[in-house]
Design an enzyme around this catalytic site. Structure first.
Site, PDB file in Angstrom:
ATOM      1  CE  LYS A 177      -4.779   0.856  -7.600  1.00  0.00           C
ATOM      2  NZ  LYS A 177      -5.894   1.648  -8.525  1.00  0.00           N
ATOM      3  CE  LYS A 216      -6.928   3.719 -14.844  1.00  0.00           C
ATOM      4  NZ  LYS A 216      -7.840   3.230 -13.765  1.00  0.00           N
TER       5      LYS A 216
HETATM    6 MG   LIG Z   1      -7.073   4.980 -10.390  1.00  0.00          MG
END
Ligand SMILES: [Mg+2]
Length: 327
Positions: free
Chosen positions: A151, A247
């Protein structure tokens, strides 16, 4: 006749999860439980503020379809009643599980798909000081993890990536900027990532800036996450992205996710799978998508201090599957 129960659950994290948008220390999920003919099916979703969702708004959306659910509607009708998002995912997942229980089959069997013995997945490095991200990367590598999702925000990009790459020279690295970069300077950043052997860059620009990726020559694949929710997004993404992150909380459940994966593949877009911070219950609902996915990023439950029972069997970089765990 069906009964419908809806509740929220709070799951504290063992370690704060930090991404470009902020830090969180607990997951709040919404759980729908349907009971019919003595069998129950549950589905879980994580409301996400980035998409205008809260536990309250998701509960209200579900409440609006409760009468139809009690009357026994199926997944096909549900797709018309609720928009894509967490609320539809919780209900769609509960309907899948109920269908499995009533037919005494698991999701794989209902889809005539073969479950693998295990799934290799990415472990996520949340944002921190370059040396602590490098130390986490090395710790995961030494536990057997070969795929790391890094990240990043717009700061210390070179420092963080060089430190991580030095610590784990052979790991497969994928980077997620969560919309925190700008089109200005993107080419140089992509080149840096390519030079460090990064395998893929996820959502560098805000979804509203997707047009900047048209005709943008890039040395590594770019994946749409915040920019891709359902099949309706695909025409806009084609020619701008190489891959999409699916997702269930964005698609509104496995039903649309299966259709999205198929159409994306047909359009030449590769597929990766992701999740929100969630319990094993939410990951289990998405598992039949793993066949055909280039990367699987299902480590949400590994950030929790506890998990549902029965939990999936997570080990560093892996989920072991068994018939009982898939149900
Ligand atoms: Mg992402």
């Amino acid at each position: 006749m069906r009964t419908v129960q809806v509740r929220t659950e709070r799951w504290p994290l063992h370690t704060p999860f930090v991404i470009a948008r902020g830090s969180r220390s607990e997951a709040q999920v919404v759980v729908v439980t349907l009971t019919q003919q003595g069998e129950t099916g549950s589905g879980e979703a994580t409301p996400y503020a980035r998409y205008g969702e809260s536990a309250q708004s998701v509960m209200a959306q579900i409440a609006a379809v409760e009468p139809a659910l009690r009357e026994g509607i199926g997944r096909d009708v549900l797709q018309q009643l609720l928009p894509a998002g967490a609320a539809r995912n919780a209900v769609d997942s509960a309907l899948w599980e109920l269908e499995c229980r009533l037919q005494q089959q698991d999701r794989w069997q209902l889809l005539a798909r073969q479950a693998p013995a295990e799934v290799e997945m990415a472990q996520t490095l949340s944002i921190g000081a370059p040396e602590s991200m490098a130390a986490s990367a090395l710790a995961w590598w030494e536990k057997g993890v070969r795929l790391l999702k890094v990240k990043l925000d717009a700061h210390l990009i070179t420092e963080r990536l060089v430190a991580i790459r030095t610590a784990v020279p052979e790991a497969t690295l994928i980077v997620d900027a969560n919309e925190s970069w700008h089109s200005e300077g993107l080419a140089a950043r992509c080149q840096l990532l390519a030079d460090l052997g990064v395998a893929m860059l996820e959502q560098p620009l805000p979804a509203a800036d997707d047009a900047a990726l048209a005709n943008f020559i890039h040395p590594l694949p770019i994946c749409a996450d915040e920019s891709c929710h359902t099949r309706a997004d695909l025409p806009r993404l084609q020619g701008r992205y190489d891959m999409i992150n699916i997702k269930l909380d964005k698609t509104g459940g496995l039903t649309e996710a299966l259709a999205l994966a198929e159409e994306a593949t047909g359009r030449g877009l590769a597929v990766m799978l992701g999740c929100m911070i969630c319990t094993s219950r939410a990951i289990r609902a998405a598992l039949p998508l793993v066949s055909g996915a280039r990367f699987v990023d299902f480590d949400g439950p590994t950030w929790l201090a506890g998990d549902v029972e029965p939990a999936l069997r997570f080990s560093p970089g892996r989920i072991a599957l068994s018939h009982a765990a898939e149900q």
